[in-house]
Design a protein around this motif. Structure first.
Motif, PDB file in Angstrom:
ATOM      1  N   GLY A 607      69.115  63.326  29.660  1.00  0.00           N
ATOM      2  CA  GLY A 607      69.054  61.942  29.708  1.00  0.00           C
ATOM      3  C   GLY A 607      70.004  60.995  28.862  1.00  0.00           C
ATOM      4  N   GLY A 608      69.687  59.955  28.412  1.00  0.00           N
ATOM      5  CA  GLY A 608      70.625  59.130  27.506  1.00  0.00           C
ATOM      6  C   GLY A 608      70.296  59.672  26.078  1.00  0.00           C
ATOM      7  N   ASP A 609      71.239  59.367  25.193  1.00  0.00           N
ATOM      8  CA  ASP A 609      70.911  59.462  23.648  1.00  0.00           C
ATOM      9  C   ASP A 609      71.931  58.612  22.849  1.00  0.00           C
ATOM     10  OD1 ASP A 609      70.082  60.751  21.368  1.00  0.00           O
ATOM     11  OD2 ASP A 609      70.678  62.854  21.818  1.00  0.00           O
ATOM     12  N   THR A 610      71.613  58.436  21.525  1.00  0.00           N
ATOM     13  CA  THR A 610      72.429  57.866  20.568  1.00  0.00           C
ATOM     14  C   THR A 610      73.455  58.436  19.671  1.00  0.00           C
ATOM     15  OG1 THR A 610      70.516  57.472  19.299  1.00  0.00           O
ATOM     16  CG2 THR A 610      70.939  55.658  20.744  1.00  0.00           C
ATOM     17  N   LEU A 611      74.280  58.182  19.457  1.00  0.00           N
ATOM     18  CA  LEU A 611      75.213  58.911  18.471  1.00  0.00           C
ATOM     19  C   LEU A 611      75.793  58.088  17.409  1.00  0.00           C
ATOM     20  CD1 LEU A 611      77.477  60.975  21.083  1.00  0.00           C
ATOM     21  CD2 LEU A 611      75.528  61.862  19.957  1.00  0.00           C
ATOM     22  N   SER A 612      75.774  58.388  16.393  1.00  0.00           N
ATOM     23  CA  SER A 612      76.416  57.706  15.366  1.00  0.00           C
ATOM     24  C   SER A 612      77.862  58.165  14.852  1.00  0.00           C
ATOM     25  CB  SER A 612      75.884  57.900  14.099  1.00  0.00           C
ATOM     26  OG  SER A 612      74.509  57.226  13.805  1.00  0.00           O
ATOM     27  N   VAL A 613      78.837  57.217  15.038  1.00  0.00           N
ATOM     28  CA  VAL A 613      80.225  57.600  14.875  1.00  0.00           C
ATOM     29  C   VAL A 613      80.304  56.909  13.372  1.00  0.00           C
ATOM     30  CG1 VAL A 613      82.613  57.157  15.630  1.00  0.00           C
ATOM     31  CG2 VAL A 613      80.671  57.549  17.248  1.00  0.00           C
ATOM     32  N   GLU A 614      80.990  58.159  12.481  1.00  0.00           N
ATOM     33  CA  GLU A 614      81.220  57.733  11.233  1.00  0.00           C
ATOM     34  C   GLU A 614      82.678  57.796  10.980  1.00  0.00           C
ATOM     35  OE1 GLU A 614      79.010  60.223   8.756  1.00  0.00           O
ATOM     36  OE2 GLU A 614      77.133  59.274   9.197  1.00  0.00           O
ATOM     37  N   VAL A 615      83.427  56.949  10.302  1.00  0.00           N
ATOM     38  CA  VAL A 615      84.788  57.024   9.850  1.00  0.00           C
ATOM     39  C   VAL A 615      85.093  56.987   8.359  1.00  0.00           C
ATOM     40  CG1 VAL A 615      87.136  56.020  10.285  1.00  0.00           C
ATOM     41  CG2 VAL A 615      85.363  56.274  12.332  1.00  0.00           C
ATOM     42  N   THR A 616      85.428  57.637   7.877  1.00  0.00           N
ATOM     43  CA  THR A 616      85.920  57.607   6.461  1.00  0.00           C
ATOM     44  C   THR A 616      87.534  57.533   6.074  1.00  0.00           C
ATOM     45  OG1 THR A 616      85.449  58.364   4.247  1.00  0.00           O
ATOM     46  CG2 THR A 616      85.603  60.076   5.831  1.00  0.00           C
ATOM     47  N   ALA A 726      69.043  53.537  24.120  1.00  0.00           N
ATOM     48  CA  ALA A 726      69.217  52.354  23.137  1.00  0.00           C
ATOM     49  C   ALA A 726      67.735  51.969  22.928  1.00  0.00           C
ATOM     50  CB  ALA A 726      70.092  51.382  23.597  1.00  0.00           C
ATOM     51  N   HIS A 727      66.931  51.577  23.961  1.00  0.00           N
ATOM     52  CA  HIS A 727      65.674  51.071  23.979  1.00  0.00           C
ATOM     53  C   HIS A 727      64.743  52.009  22.984  1.00  0.00           C
ATOM     54  CE1 HIS A 727      61.611  49.747  25.384  1.00  0.00           C
ATOM     55  NE2 HIS A 727      62.034  48.488  25.287  1.00  0.00           N
ATOM     56  N   ARG A 728      64.704  53.429  23.192  1.00  0.00           N
ATOM     57  CA  ARG A 728      63.867  54.186  22.445  1.00  0.00           C
ATOM     58  C   ARG A 728      64.395  54.018  20.940  1.00  0.00           C
ATOM     59  NH1 ARG A 728      64.376  57.792  26.864  1.00  0.00           N
ATOM     60  NH2 ARG A 728      66.247  59.055  25.705  1.00  0.00           N
ATOM     61  N   ALA A 729      65.822  53.778  20.582  1.00  0.00           N
ATOM     62  CA  ALA A 729      66.126  53.992  19.274  1.00  0.00           C
ATOM     63  C   ALA A 729      66.057  52.563  18.404  1.00  0.00           C
ATOM     64  CB  ALA A 729      67.702  54.348  19.117  1.00  0.00           C
ATOM     65  N   GLY A 730      65.389  51.575  19.181  1.00  0.00           N
ATOM     66  CA  GLY A 730      65.274  50.254  18.683  1.00  0.00           C
ATOM     67  C   GLY A 730      66.500  49.378  18.552  1.00  0.00           C
ATOM     68  N   ILE A 731      67.422  49.705  19.345  1.00  0.00           N
ATOM     69  CA  ILE A 731      68.566  48.903  19.245  1.00  0.00           C
ATOM     70  C   ILE A 731      68.182  47.529  20.040  1.00  0.00           C
ATOM     71  CG2 ILE A 731      70.947  48.630  20.331  1.00  0.00           C
ATOM     72  CD1 ILE A 731      71.020  50.738  18.287  1.00  0.00           C
TER      73      ILE A 731
END
Length: 781
Positions: A607-616, A726-731
């Motif tokens: 199914g769908g999933d959320t990903l956090s993209v981090e840049v430093t 996104a809906h599951r993640a509270g976005i």
């Protein structure tokens, strides 16, 4: 010459299939009204005389004068007896020949004027010679004939009157009525004997010929009959001993099955040939087992055996709603199929492909479709199938050959029109033994599968009436020619609201029944169900949710059996005491606006999933580092995003030389999970801009889309699955490509109500929406 006497009148009794000769005494059964009245009239006379004449045709019920022979016999009624069934039995004695001159009355019965006929006895040597010849031929006839008793000869040999001899012999011979009438009508005794001699001679020749034919046939049949009798004796002995009947009994049993089989003549002929072949094979031969196995397969297949479809739309809709919550598109497609079946009465079975993540109910939905149609259901799993023979079967020349899974499934179904589920069609692979997906092309093509050819069966089998349903987690793994033959129905996943309804209506009652609990013994409150969904499961389907409910049922059963509690109530507060600490944090959205951190949306097979993209950023020489198990596509997206930002650095207020002074590290957490696909371009670009400008990214925003070097936003796939994640993640806010606007209608209303969707066509729009401040504002000021 015949001598005429005076004419007299007598009542006439017509006879059917019988001739009475002078001097004969016999019984007659009289039932016709006219005949009964003729008898009664004869009995009134003192002499009890009546005229007996035979009908020309036996079947005539009411004969006219033209239907009766002119020559008959005057007879005397000796005795008359009424029988219980209404007929009269009379004893008559034939006296003299007579010719009917005229019918003088027919009111109650026929009254005729007749003339008695008397034959002249000329005597002489010729008559004696004829009498001897007649007796000699008659004796030979009696030896040949099985219909007459040999004792008759002793009766006729003592008769001295030539005329009487001819009459008595004729009366005993089994001749046609016309032949006997010829003898009766002949008044010349010599001529009568000559005619009789000719008749006996002909009959004797026929009997001799019959005997020759019978002898010849007997010789031909002798061997067959002997074998037949021996087989029957052997079967009787084996039956008494309680032993099996051997190959003969086996063949008979197969022939009985063949007689009951519903199939085309060509199929029956093939089976009959194989049975004949089996009959000739010695009992101890290994080939016999191979042939027997092949015949059993042919007899067990449902060639023309069908179940009757239940085409009631209301019933089908009720069954589908009973078994599944939501899934409106799939249900609507099944109801459309039923409606068309009602209109045309016959429709080629559709090939439906239910595509979606695990646990959304693809397999159980296929079972429900079979139940709604009142069809038999059969399922085969294609996961890990590598050999083409798994589909088409093995050639019979191989040791241990057997049909493929399709024919095996049809035998298991027991009808030619089942619902046939091909599970996990995307998990097939290929090796040196062939490509099973190519073999499935014929099975799943409505224009070809009416003559599906299995290598083992060798006879074309009709699969056109089968309703094939396939399931897959990802359709991109299915070869294009195979996918082209299927109608794909996507089942993306369930929203929280749908999961809550499914848990209450389906999963909880099912688990209670499986664990022997009643509704009173275990109660799970709504808040606890919601917490189960949010904090203990994270999936597109409901499989883990069902496992978690099963765990609660086991815990409750333990408490009740141990006598600790009589009733268990699970609430949002005490659920941790049963399931332990929460496994997932509800809502993957960041709690604060952060620099260089963007929430992306990705599609996975689950199914769908959320990903956090981090840049430093850190001082260096412009090295770009990518980590997090990224595939080639995502690496290219990162390079494209980096190049776009370099081209727009001045407009964004970024140092044009940033790539020479800093090293950049892009990381996507959950590094153990491989990630790939063209949908993270704008996410990585936004994270880079945020890190380089120092402007935080809004914590409520998630995005998906691909980027070009010029900043255009390209469309992506799986928007529905991504929206659900996104809906599951509270976005609260989702940014997606403008070209995907058409896909928004597929997203459930409950999700669209909670999420704000913004479509974009360029990266500039993304930055203005995602960052808390417009990155272009500082440059303009």
């Amino acid at each position: 010459m015949a001598v005429k006497e005076e004419e007299r009148t007598l009542p006439l009794l017509p006879l059917r299939g019988l001739i009475v000769f002078p001097t004969m005494v016999l019984h007659l059964d009289v039932g016709r009204e006219r005949s009964v009245r003729a008898l009664e009239k004869a009995m009134v006379d003192d002499h009890n005389l009546i005229l007996l004449a035979t009908q020309k045709e036996v079947h005539i019920e009411e004969p006219t004068p033209e239907d009766i022979y002119q020559i008959g016999t005057v007879a005397k009624v000796r005795q008359m007896l009424k029988l219980p069934n209404g007929t009269i039995r009379v004893l008559v004695e034939g006296l003299k020949r007579a010719r009917i001159e005229e019918f003088v009355g027919d009111d109650e019965c026929y009254i005729v004027r007749y003339l008695e006929l008397e034959g002249e006895d000329e005597g002489g040597q010729d008559i004696k010679a004829l009498m001897r010849a007649v007796l000699d031929h008659f004796e030979q006839y009696l030896r040949l004939s099985k219909k007459l008793s040999p004792e008759i000869y002793s009766v006729v040999v003592d008769i001295e009157e030539p005329g009487r001899l001819a009459d008595v012999i004729t009366s005993h011979l089994p001749l046609k009525i016309a032949d006997k009438q010829t003898i009766l009508e002949e008044t010349n005794i010599q001529a009568r004997l000559e005619k009789l001699l000719s008749i006996i001679h002909n009959e004797k020749e026929v009997l001799e010929l019959e005997k020759k034919i019978s002898s010849r046939v007997k010789k031909q049949m002798e061997k067959t009959q002997k074998e037949y009798y021996l087989r029957e004796q052997m079967k009787a002995i084996q039956k008494e001993l309680g032993e099996k009947e051997g190959r003969t009994g086996e063949v008979e049993e197969l022939r009985e099955k063949l007689a009951e089989l519903k199939a085309d003549d060509s199929v029956k002929e093939k089976i009959e040939k194989e049975i004949d072949r089996l009959e000739k094979i010695p009992t101890n031969s290994a080939e016999g087992g191979v042939v027997r196995n092949y015949i059993d397969w042919l007899l067990d297949l449902p060639w023309q055996k069908e179940t009757v479809d239940d085409l009631s739309l209301d019933k089908a809709e009720r069954i589908l709603d009973e078994d599944h919550y939501g899934l409106e598109k799939v249900k609507e497609r099944v109801l459309e199929y039923l409606a068309v079946q009602q209109m045309v009465k016959k429709l080629k079975g559709p090939i439906l492909c239910l595509a979606g993540p695990p646990g959304v109910g693809k397999t159980s939905l296929a079972r429900s479709i079979a139940r709604a149609l009142n069809r038999n259901f059969v399922r085969i799993s294609l996961g890990g199938v590598r050999d083409e023979a798994e589909i088409r079967g093995h050639r019979r020349t191989y040791v241990g050959a057997m049909p493929g899974r399709i024919i095996q499934g049809m035998k298991q179904a027991g009808s030619s029109n089942p619902v046939f589920l091909l599970d996990e069609i995307d998990k097939m692979s290929m090796d040196f033994r062939g490509d099973p997906s190519a073999a499935l092309l014929e099975v799943l093509d409505p224009n070809q599968n009416h003559t599906f050819s299995d290598h083992y069966i060798e006879i074309p089998f009709d699969l056109s009436k089968v309703m094939f349903i396939t399931t897959a987690n990802a359709i991109h793994n299915i070869p294009r020619p195979l996918l082209d033959r299927m109608e794909v129905l996507y089942i993306s996943g369930y929203t929280e609201i749908e999961k809550e309804e499914i848990a209450k209506k389906y999963l909880l009652p099912k688990q209670l029944e499986e664990h022997g609990l009643s509704k009173e013994q275990l109660q799970i409150q709504s808040g606890a169900v919601l917490k189960l969904i949010r904090n203990y499961t994270r999936e597109a389907g409901v499989r883990n949710l069902e496992r978690a409910i099963g765990t609660l049922c086991r815990k409750a059963a333990k408490h009740i059996v141990a006598g600790e509690k009589k009733k268990v109530v699970v609430t949002a507060r005490n659920i941790e005491s049963y399931l332990g600490p929460e496994k997932f944090r509800y809502g993957r959205a960041e709690e604060t606006d952060q620099v260089g951190v963007v929430t992306g949306l990705a599609w996975t097979e689950a199914g769908g999933d959320t990903l956090s993209v981090e840049v430093t950023l850190f001082p260096g020489k412009g090295k770009l580092t990518l980590t997090g198990q990224l595939g080639d596509v995502m690496k290219e997206s990162a390079q494209a995003a980096f190049s776009f930002i370099r081209s727009r650095a001045e407009e964004l207020g970024i140092d044009p030389e940033f790539h020479e002074k800093n090293d950049i590290h892009i990381h996507i957490p959950e590094g153990a999970i491989p990630k790939d696909g063209p949908s993270a371009g704008i996410t990585m670009a936004t994270a880079l801009v945020s890190a380089l400008t120092g402007i935080p990214v809004s914590r409520d925003v998630a995005m998906t889309g691909e980027i070009t070097l010029r900043g255009r936003v390209l469309p992506i796939g799986g928007l529905k699955e991504k929206s659900l994640s996104a809906h599951r993640a509270g976005i609260k806010h989702v940014i997606c490509p403008q070209d995907n606007e058409k896909d928004l209608q597929d997203i459930p209303k409950s999700v669209r109500k909670d999420l704000k969707f913004t479509t974009v066509s360029h990266m500039d729009e993304v930055l203005k929406l995602a960052l808390v401040r417009d990155p272009y504002a500082g440059k303009k000021s």
